[in-house]
Design an enzyme around this catalytic site. Structure first.
Site, PDB file in Angstrom:
ATOM      1  N   LYS A 113      -3.395  11.948  29.642  1.00 16.61           N
ATOM      2  CA  LYS A 113      -4.181  11.846  28.409  1.00 16.61           C
ATOM      3  C   LYS A 113      -3.821  10.249  27.627  1.00 16.61           C
ATOM      4  O   LYS A 113      -4.980   9.711  27.582  1.00 16.61           O
ATOM      5  CB  LYS A 113      -3.997  12.838  27.400  1.00 16.61           C
ATOM      6  CG  LYS A 113      -4.705  12.628  26.294  1.00 16.61           C
ATOM      7  CD  LYS A 113      -6.281  12.537  26.246  1.00 16.61           C
ATOM      8  CE  LYS A 113      -6.978  11.922  25.152  1.00 16.61           C
ATOM      9  NZ  LYS A 113      -8.220  12.085  25.104  1.00 16.61           N
ATOM     10  N   CYS A 122      -9.538   7.562  18.783  1.00 15.55           N
ATOM     11  CA  CYS A 122      -8.937   7.720  20.128  1.00 15.55           C
ATOM     12  C   CYS A 122      -8.149   6.395  20.977  1.00 15.55           C
ATOM     13  O   CYS A 122      -7.153   6.186  20.682  1.00 15.55           O
ATOM     14  CB  CYS A 122      -9.921   8.289  21.177  1.00 15.55           C
ATOM     15  SG  CYS A 122     -10.772   9.490  20.490  1.00 15.55           S
TER      16      CYS A 122
HETATM   17  N1  SAJ Z   1     -15.727  -0.628  23.350  1.00 17.69           N
HETATM   18  C1  SAJ Z   1     -15.421  -1.936  23.610  1.00 17.69           C
HETATM   19  N2  SAJ Z   1     -15.754  -2.421  24.955  1.00 17.69           N
HETATM   20  C2  SAJ Z   1     -16.067  -1.394  25.960  1.00 17.69           C
HETATM   21  C3  SAJ Z   1     -15.892  -0.046  25.807  1.00 17.69           C
HETATM   22  C4  SAJ Z   1     -15.687   0.333  24.476  1.00 17.69           C
HETATM   23  O1  SAJ Z   1     -15.347  -2.696  22.794  1.00 17.69           O
HETATM   24  O2  SAJ Z   1     -16.291  -2.012  27.064  1.00 17.69           O
HETATM   25  C5  SAJ Z   1     -15.310  -0.100  21.964  1.00 17.69           C
HETATM   26  C6  SAJ Z   1     -16.365   0.755  21.473  1.00 17.69           C
HETATM   27  O3  SAJ Z   1     -17.147  -0.041  20.898  1.00 17.69           O
HETATM   28  C7  SAJ Z   1     -15.701   1.571  20.352  1.00 17.69           C
HETATM   29  C8  SAJ Z   1     -14.220   2.088  21.110  1.00 17.69           C
HETATM   30  O4  SAJ Z   1     -14.241   0.767  22.103  1.00 17.69           O
HETATM   31  O5  SAJ Z   1     -15.326   0.995  19.175  1.00 17.69           O
HETATM   32  C9  SAJ Z   1     -14.032   3.352  21.789  1.00 17.69           C
HETATM   33  O6  SAJ Z   1     -15.205   3.690  22.453  1.00 17.69           O
HETATM   34  P1  SAJ Z   1     -15.386   4.515  23.818  1.00 17.69           P
HETATM   35  O7  SAJ Z   1     -16.825   4.813  23.926  1.00 17.69           O
HETATM   36  O8  SAJ Z   1     -14.759   3.646  25.008  1.00 17.69           O
HETATM   37  O9  SAJ Z   1     -14.514   5.719  23.711  1.00 17.69           O
HETATM   38  P2  SAJ Z   1     -14.306   7.022  22.508  1.00 17.69           P
HETATM   39  O10 SAJ Z   1     -12.956   6.487  21.601  1.00 17.69           O
HETATM   40  O11 SAJ Z   1     -15.502   7.202  21.774  1.00 17.69           O
HETATM   41  O12 SAJ Z   1     -13.577   8.196  23.495  1.00 17.69           O
HETATM   42  C10 SAJ Z   1     -12.567   7.977  24.400  1.00 17.69           C
HETATM   43  C11 SAJ Z   1     -12.855   8.527  25.879  1.00 17.69           C
HETATM   44  N3  SAJ Z   1     -11.879   8.053  26.841  1.00 17.69           N
HETATM   45  C12 SAJ Z   1     -12.014   7.214  27.626  1.00 17.69           C
HETATM   46  O13 SAJ Z   1     -13.040   7.038  28.081  1.00 17.69           O
HETATM   47  C13 SAJ Z   1     -11.078   7.047  28.563  1.00 17.69           C
HETATM   48  C14 SAJ Z   1     -13.150   9.940  25.790  1.00 17.69           C
HETATM   49  O14 SAJ Z   1     -13.040  10.399  27.185  1.00 17.69           O
HETATM   50  C15 SAJ Z   1     -11.961  10.613  25.184  1.00 17.69           C
HETATM   51  O15 SAJ Z   1     -12.212  12.021  25.178  1.00 17.69           O
HETATM   52  C16 SAJ Z   1     -11.678  10.140  23.668  1.00 17.69           C
HETATM   53  O16 SAJ Z   1     -11.559   8.959  23.778  1.00 17.69           O
HETATM   54  C17 SAJ Z   1     -10.653  11.090  23.096  1.00 17.69           C
HETATM   55  O17 SAJ Z   1     -10.908  11.816  22.175  1.00 17.69           O
HETATM   56  O18 SAJ Z   1      -9.511  10.537  23.485  1.00 17.69           O
END
Ligand code: SAJ
Length: 424
Positions: free
Chosen positions: A205, A259
């Site tokens: 995780k 997360c």
């Molecule tokens: N972000 C970037 N660049 C990217 C992707 C994301 O800057 O290429 C930023 C987003 O703008 C945001 C942050 O990262 O601020 C996080 O966004 P996200 O959509 O990547 O993820 P979360 O935090 O909403 O959800 C994550 C997910 N984990 C993964 O994709 C590995 C989700 O599956 C988990 O369940 C969740 O964390 C959690 O609860 O741990």
């Protein structure tokens, strides 16, 4: 599987959707939360979280009688812990909610029960923190009481779909614990369910979210390099990703949410010597708002008098209302610290007393700079011709490569793209 009585500790972003999924699939759920207003709202069949389709399922679960919400746990077949595990100011995990929830269920445990931790936690949590507390029940752990870790993996905005479709990892303190967990989640999970031990599940995780954080840090570092080189990072990434084994993530104003911006610290806390890349990536992403604040000071440096900035989007990612750890909120804080700017916020998803939002035209009125902070879908259809007519100076900083720069320049904007334009 026959009907189980499941006690779910914590009715937040994970506990509530999980509770309604089990409840609408025939199990009897006792949802436990400490917050009176959450308890009352849910017992009135209204959702406490904005998430697609959740309100309908909450209504169905409560009206069927399968979901009851209260302040304290009761005897059940299964206990699921889905409480927050935030990071403290010193970047170590705050495990007080996991400890409190485990203590709270201990008096209600009976032979044959299964206890499952869903909260994202530092490696070692189940065996080092939970098992000693559970053992106080007098039950023999692994013989009379089964314990497992089934980390949640769902993406906010897609929680209900991903609860069903995503693959799941279930780590047991022994095979029987993992198998009992699998039989339970099979009630609604269509994805594969992989069984393993608890330590492996905990590590999986954390590293999943860390993988993403490190890759975003690489993209952000590349963005800053491209700005110095005078190359457009978005074009570099688009073309590099044509390679079959390359998948560079998206740069941006930083990483938010509860997360990715938090979980990597859990592994740094445990293994400070080894986590060089992980902690540097975390700090790189955390520094992005600072980098943008420098860029904004540069853009506004020749404008005299009090300056007004209009921020489009303050959530941590698009099309949701969650502002936790949002890098744009950090940016607003930095801007306020640096200079006495007037800052107006436009965000159709946010209803927050601390961050008052305005409609677009009043927010942009007499503005010197628009910052596109979050790429909410609503911002794709903004009429910038009208917006430009109410601004004092037509500057626009796009932190997400979301808007049409050529079109904006035709309308008289100076269009600054994060990851391309920065000449100090
Ligand atoms: N972000 C970037 N660049 C990217 C992707 C994301 O800057 O290429 C930023 C987003 O703008 C945001 C942050 O990262 O601020 C996080 O966004 P996200 O959509 O990547 O993820 P979360 O935090 O909403 O959800 C994550 C997910 N984990 C993964 O994709 C590995 C989700 O599956 C988990 O369940 C969740 O964390 C959690 O609860 O741990």
């Amino acid at each position: 599987m026959e009907k189980q009585k499941i006690c779910i500790m914590g009715l937040g972003y994970i506990g509530l959707p999980t509770a309604v999924m089990f409840a609408t699939h025939g199990h009897s759920i006792v949802g436990v939360d400490l917050n009176e207003s959450i308890i009352n709202t849910l017992n009135n069949a209204r959702s406490t979280i904005k998430e697609p389709y959740l309100d309908i399922l909450v209504q169905a679960a409560v009206k069927s009688g399968n979901l009851k919400v209260k302040k304290t746990p009761e005897e059940s077949d299964v206990f699921i812990i889905a409480v927050p595990t935030p990071v403290k100011a010193d970047k170590t995990a705050d495990m007080s909610c996991v400890v409190a929830a485990t203590k709270a269920i201990a008096p209600f445990l009976r032979e044959g029960n299964l206890v499952i931790l869903e909260s994202t936690s530092p490696p070692g949590t189940v065996n080092e923190i939970m098992v000693p507390i559970l053992a106080e029940s007098g039950l023999k752990i692994g013989e009379q009481l089964m314990v497992a870790h089934s980390p949640e993996r769902v993406l906010p905005g897609r929680i209900l779909i991903e609860l069903v479709e995503n693959n799941r990892i279930i780590g047991g303190i022994n095979q029987k614990s993992a198998e009992m967990g699998r039989d339970l989640y099979k009630t609604f999970v269509n994805g594969e369910i992989y069984l393993t031990d608890v330590a492996t599940a905990e590590m999986c995780k954390i590293i999943e979210n860390t993988f993403r954080d490190v890759n975003i840090a690489l993209a952000n570092e590349l963005a800053m390099i491209c700005e110095k080189t005078g190359v457009n990072v978005w074009e570099v990434i688009r073309l590099s990703n044509k390679h079959p084994r390359v998948n560079i993530h998206q740069p941006g104003p930083g990483v938010g949410g509860h997360c990715l911006a938090v979980d990597p610290w859990f592994i740094v806390e445990k293994y400070p010597e080894e986590t060089k890349i992980i902690s540097l990536a975390r700090r790189t992403n955390d520094a992005m708002p600072e980098h943008l604040a420098d860029k904004i000071s540069f853009i506004l440096k020749d404008i005299s008098g009090r300056k007004k900035i209009t921020v489009l989007g303050i959530t941590y990612k698009p099309d949701i209302g969650d502002i936790r750890e949002s890098p744009i909120i950090h940016l607003i804080g930095l801007l306020k610290q640096r200079q006495d700017y007037d800052i107006s916020i436009v965000d159709p998803y946010v209803n927050n007393s601390e961050y008052k939002t305005e409609d677009l035209l009043s927010g942009a009125s007499e503005s010197d700079l628009i910052i596109l902070g979050v790429n909410h879908k609503e911002f794709a259809s903004v009429n910038f011709k009208v917006v430009s007519s109410v601004m004092r100076n037509r500057n626009l900083l796009d932190t997400r490569n979301f808007l049409n720069g050529d079109e904006l320049e035709r309308l008289g904007f100076r269009y600054y793209l994060h990851g391309r334009d920065y000449h100090l």
